[in-house]
Design a protein around this motif. Structure first.
Motif, PDB file in Angstrom:
ATOM      1  N   LYS A 197      10.593  -7.263   2.891  1.00 27.42           N
ATOM      2  CA  LYS A 197       9.842  -8.503   2.684  1.00 27.42           C
ATOM      3  C   LYS A 197       9.092  -8.805   3.976  1.00 27.42           C
ATOM      4  N   ALA A 198       7.846  -9.192   3.853  1.00 31.01           N
ATOM      5  CA  ALA A 198       7.015  -9.302   5.058  1.00 31.01           C
ATOM      6  C   ALA A 198       7.002 -10.723   5.601  1.00 31.01           C
ATOM      7  N   PRO A 199       7.180 -10.846   6.919  1.00 31.72           N
ATOM      8  CA  PRO A 199       6.953 -12.162   7.511  1.00 31.72           C
ATOM      9  C   PRO A 199       5.455 -12.479   7.427  1.00 31.72           C
ATOM     10  N   ALA A 200       5.113 -13.771   7.459  1.00 37.65           N
ATOM     11  CA  ALA A 200       3.724 -14.179   7.230  1.00 37.65           C
ATOM     12  C   ALA A 200       2.747 -13.443   8.153  1.00 37.65           C
ATOM     13  N   GLU A 201       3.165 -13.194   9.409  1.00 34.33           N
ATOM     14  CA  GLU A 201       2.207 -12.602  10.368  1.00 34.33           C
ATOM     15  C   GLU A 201       2.016 -11.094  10.161  1.00 34.33           C
ATOM     16  N   HIS A 202       2.789 -10.510   9.258  1.00 39.23           N
ATOM     17  CA  HIS A 202       2.644  -9.075   9.007  1.00 39.23           C
ATOM     18  C   HIS A 202       1.348  -8.838   8.235  1.00 39.23           C
ATOM     19  N   ILE A 203       0.407  -8.118   8.872  1.00 41.10           N
ATOM     20  CA  ILE A 203      -0.923  -8.011   8.255  1.00 41.10           C
ATOM     21  C   ILE A 203      -0.907  -7.112   7.022  1.00 41.10           C
ATOM     22  N   MET A 204      -0.139  -6.023   7.092  1.00 37.04           N
ATOM     23  CA  MET A 204      -0.114  -5.109   5.951  1.00 37.04           C
ATOM     24  C   MET A 204       0.971  -5.563   4.978  1.00 37.04           C
ATOM     25  N   GLN A 205       0.589  -6.223   3.903  1.00 38.51           N
ATOM     26  CA  GLN A 205       1.590  -6.604   2.907  1.00 38.51           C
ATOM     27  C   GLN A 205       0.984  -6.639   1.510  1.00 38.51           C
ATOM     28  N   TRP A 206       1.825  -6.374   0.534  1.00 36.06           N
ATOM     29  CA  TRP A 206       1.384  -6.258  -0.850  1.00 36.06           C
ATOM     30  C   TRP A 206       2.325  -7.047  -1.754  1.00 36.06           C
ATOM     31  N   GLU A 207       1.776  -7.451  -2.907  1.00 39.98           N
ATOM     32  CA  GLU A 207       2.601  -8.156  -3.894  1.00 39.98           C
ATOM     33  C   GLU A 207       3.580  -7.191  -4.536  1.00 39.98           C
ATOM     34  N   SER A 208       4.768  -7.709  -4.848  1.00 37.04           N
ATOM     35  CA  SER A 208       5.754  -6.856  -5.520  1.00 37.04           C
ATOM     36  C   SER A 208       6.693  -7.759  -6.317  1.00 37.04           C
ATOM     37  N   PRO A 209       7.549  -7.174  -7.139  1.00 36.87           N
ATOM     38  CA  PRO A 209       8.509  -8.015  -7.886  1.00 36.87           C
ATOM     39  C   PRO A 209       9.457  -8.762  -6.946  1.00 36.87           C
ATOM     40  N   TRP A 210       9.487  -8.355  -5.658  1.00 39.70           N
ATOM     41  CA  TRP A 210      10.399  -9.000  -4.696  1.00 39.70           C
ATOM     42  C   TRP A 210       9.623  -9.834  -3.678  1.00 39.70           C
ATOM     43  N   GLY A 211       8.435 -10.240  -4.066  1.00 44.78           N
ATOM     44  CA  GLY A 211       7.581 -11.038  -3.185  1.00 44.78           C
ATOM     45  C   GLY A 211       6.698 -10.146  -2.332  1.00 44.78           C
ATOM     46  N   MET A 212       5.954 -10.770  -1.393  1.00 44.78           N
ATOM     47  CA  MET A 212       5.035 -10.007  -0.547  1.00 44.78           C
ATOM     48  C   MET A 212       5.841  -9.118   0.413  1.00 44.78           C
ATOM     49  N   GLY A 213       5.372  -7.919   0.586  1.00 50.63           N
ATOM     50  CA  GLY A 213       6.106  -7.020   1.486  1.00 50.63           C
ATOM     51  C   GLY A 213       5.427  -5.681   1.636  1.00 50.63           C
ATOM     52  N   TYR A 214       6.185  -4.736   2.149  1.00 50.33           N
ATOM     53  CA  TYR A 214       5.641  -3.393   2.373  1.00 50.33           C
ATOM     54  C   TYR A 214       6.764  -2.365   2.161  1.00 50.33           C
ATOM     55  N   PRO A 215       6.373  -1.104   1.886  1.00 53.63           N
ATOM     56  CA  PRO A 215       7.396  -0.104   1.518  1.00 53.63           C
ATOM     57  C   PRO A 215       8.175   0.402   2.722  1.00 53.63           C
ATOM     58  N   GLY A 216       9.360   0.904   2.474  1.00 50.92           N
ATOM     59  CA  GLY A 216      10.122   1.605   3.508  1.00 50.92           C
ATOM     60  C   GLY A 216       9.506   2.985   3.708  1.00 50.92           C
ATOM     61  N   TRP A 217       9.701   3.540   4.884  1.00 48.72           N
ATOM     62  CA  TRP A 217       9.089   4.830   5.229  1.00 48.72           C
ATOM     63  C   TRP A 217       9.562   5.936   4.278  1.00 48.72           C
ATOM     64  N   HIS A 218      10.858   5.926   3.912  1.00 48.69           N
ATOM     65  CA  HIS A 218      11.396   7.042   3.120  1.00 48.69           C
ATOM     66  C   HIS A 218      10.856   7.069   1.687  1.00 48.69           C
ATOM     67  N   ILE A 219      10.680   5.874   1.099  1.00 50.09           N
ATOM     68  CA  ILE A 219      10.213   5.830  -0.297  1.00 50.09           C
ATOM     69  C   ILE A 219       8.776   6.364  -0.375  1.00 50.09           C
ATOM     70  N   GLU A 220       8.051   6.256   0.733  1.00 47.49           N
ATOM     71  CA  GLU A 220       6.662   6.730   0.734  1.00 47.49           C
ATOM     72  C   GLU A 220       6.634   8.219   0.378  1.00 47.49           C
ATOM     73  N   CYS A 221       7.466   8.981   1.088  1.00 43.82           N
ATOM     74  CA  CYS A 221       7.428  10.437   0.874  1.00 43.82           C
ATOM     75  C   CYS A 221       7.988  10.798  -0.502  1.00 43.82           C
ATOM     76  N   SER A 222       9.056  10.092  -0.918  1.00 42.03           N
ATOM     77  CA  SER A 222       9.603  10.389  -2.251  1.00 42.03           C
ATOM     78  C   SER A 222       8.558  10.135  -3.331  1.00 42.03           C
ATOM     79  N   ALA A 223       7.878   9.004  -3.229  1.00 40.49           N
ATOM     80  CA  ALA A 223       6.934   8.629  -4.292  1.00 40.49           C
ATOM     81  C   ALA A 223       5.718   9.559  -4.297  1.00 40.49           C
ATOM     82  N   MET A 224       5.184   9.868  -3.109  1.00 35.24           N
ATOM     83  CA  MET A 224       3.973  10.701  -3.071  1.00 35.24           C
ATOM     84  C   MET A 224       4.304  12.160  -3.398  1.00 35.24           C
TER      85      MET A 224
END
Ligand code: AMP
Ligand code: ZN
Length: 479
Positions: A197-224
């Motif tokens: 979940k992203a703090p307000a000042e985090h520039i890179m953030q996206w909407e998700s079912p768990w609120g605004m945030g960004y992905p973990g590093w590991h899920i990036e490689c699994s998903a791609m």
């Protein structure tokens, strides 16, 4: 045909490699985190992946090589604590994380080019695959592997009994010895963030079912990896530092969704050391490809240095070692190019290689197919230079260079002066190089004009069978 054998970290064995689809290999390489210039340590990892890909292609296989660019989500600590590395660089350089990512990606790609690392088939940026990552986190949550906390969504490793299969970590020991837990909301010390979940000042953030945030590093490689190569592919590569956390987590995520540990072969390259130790900013020894060039070392001399060691052995970088590698590379090129006169070439083209040359080719193939034994492969080529192959040597070297990529047939031969000592002004070196290229192109007029120009500057150049020699012309007025 010589079979291919690779060491698989998953089984700790050298195994026969046969692609799951005949003739085609799917391969994923963990790409760089683009928050600063890639070090030559990082570049060793990509030289290794490139040699692997080229070896597969040398065997007639078609390779679909996927590599990511981590432009979000790689936190300072592997324990999911601390800031996103991109954010820290953005603040330091007073730029947006997007600008940081663009700049360092461009420089990285340029460095790979200078090292003759071929562009991958699919280059995928983490920030362009957020929906796929969210979908995979959701799938993990639906299957009961994930839980939400106040700061993110975590993978519950107790639901995945095979956790630790790659690094062979004993989790019960790890638990007993665990130091004070940083995040009390985690169910197990080794649970890891799928989504933050992203703090307000985090520039890179996206909407998700768990609120605004960004992905973990590991899920990036699994998903791609899954998106481009499917649930199960042939090979996954990275540096040895990826074994205990990043790749362990990737395996857990993918296997929890698909029942398969993503790749059949997991291959890891050992670390590059500098002066016998770890590279570190505080020691001022984190060198880049540009640092090499600034000291008169051509990038391919670094590639040659890498190939001189097996990828599963530590490699120690020193300036003496890389200068020595450059000398070795120039000498190999000289040996290969000395018979490159066109008339001799004409002799060979279109003619099948002699039995002698074919024997070297077979030995070379055997070396690279034996878990990428590049030191042995280079030794075979060196032996070939001493075995009286004549003009066939050039053909053989061209063929081996499909894997080695050292520009053996066309690269610089280097002046017969100690260029690492930096005793020639840059403009003189540039002229020498231009003259060398002109000679290779048989542009004698241009080569002679440059020789006259050099003489005017006080430098004599004499051609030798192996390259050229430079001398300082001492005239009465030069004192
Ligand atoms: P990173 O940008 O930190 O994600 O690292 C990019 C790649 O470089 C990863 O595959 C790391 O495992 C690898 N790597 C980092 N440091 C070294 C090193 N000193 N020697 C070899 N590989 C390294
Ligand atoms: Zn990765």
């Amino acid at each position: 045909m010589t079979g291919i054998r690779f060491f698989n970290t998953l089984t700790r064995n050298k195994e026969d490699f046969v692609p799951q689809s005949p003739g085609r290999v799917g391969m994923y390489t963990c790409g760089p985190t683009v928050y600063e210039y890639a070090s030559i340590g990082n570049m060793r990892a990509y030289v290794f992946a490139d040699i692997l890909r080229r070896t597969l292609e040398y065997n007639g296989l078609e390779v679909n090589m996927v590599m990511n660019i981590t432009d979000v989500g790689h936190l300072v600590s592997d324990a999911d604590e601390g800031e996103d590395k991109m954010m820290i660089s953005a603040r330091r350089e007073r730029k947006t994380p997007w600008e940081i990512a663009r700049h360092y990606t461009e420089v990285f790609l340029d460095d790979t080019k200078r090292l003759n690392i071929r562009p991958v088939t699919v280059l995928c940026y983490a920030t362009q695959h957020i929906p796929e990552m969210i979908a995979m986190v959701q799938e993990l949550a639906d299957r009961g592997y994930a839980y939400e906390t106040s700061d993110g969504v975590y993978f519950d490793i107790s639901k995945f009994p095979e956790y630790g299969c790659l690094s062979r970590i004993n989790l019960s020991e790890q638990k007993a010895g665990a130091r004070v837990e940083v995040n009390p909301e985690k169910r197990n010390p080794a649970d890891f963030a799928l989504w933050k979940k992203a703090p307000a000042e985090h520039i890179m953030q996206w909407e998700s079912p768990w609120g605004m945030g960004y992905p973990g590093w590991h899920i990036e490689c699994s998903a791609m990896g899954r998106q481009y190569l499917g649930d199960q592919f042939d090979i996954h590569t990275g540096g040895i530092d990826h074994i205990p956390v990043h790749h362990e987590n990737e395996i857990a995520q993918t296997a929890a969704c698909t029942g398969q540990p993503a790749a059949r072969f997991w291959m890891h390259v050992e670390f590059l050391l500098v002066d016998g130790g770890k590279m570190s900013k505080s020691l001022g020894n984190v060198y880049t490809v540009s640092d090499l060039e600034a000291r008169g070392i051509e990038p391919l001399a670094f590639r040659y240095l890498c190939l001189g060691a097996h990828y599963r052995a530590k490699l120690n970088f020193t300036w003496e070692a890389v200068a020595g590698a450059q000398k070795g590379l120039f000498a190999l090129r000289r040996a290969v190019q000395k018979d490159s006169k066109e008339d001799r070439l004409r002799d060979v083209q279109g003619r099948a290689l002699s039995h002698n040359a074919l024997r070297f080719r077979e030995d070379f193939l055997q070396a690279v197919n034996d878990d990428l034994n590049t030191p042995q492969a280079l030794a075979v080529l060196w032996e070939a230079t001493r075995s009286g192959l004549g003009s066939e040597l050039l053909e053989l070297a061209r063929d081996c260079d499909r894997v080695l990529a050292l520009d053996l047939a066309k690269g610089r031969l280097g002046p017969d002066v100690d260029i690492a000592a930096g005793d020639l002004p840059d403009y003189v070196r540039a002229l020498l190089e231009e003259r060398h290229q002109a000679r290779l192109a048989r542009n004698w007029k241009r080569a002679d004009a440059i020789r006259d120009e050099l003489a005017g500057l006080g430098y004599g150049v004499k051609d030798t069978p192996g390259g050229y020699q430079v001398t300082r012309i001492v005239t009465p007025d030069s004192h």
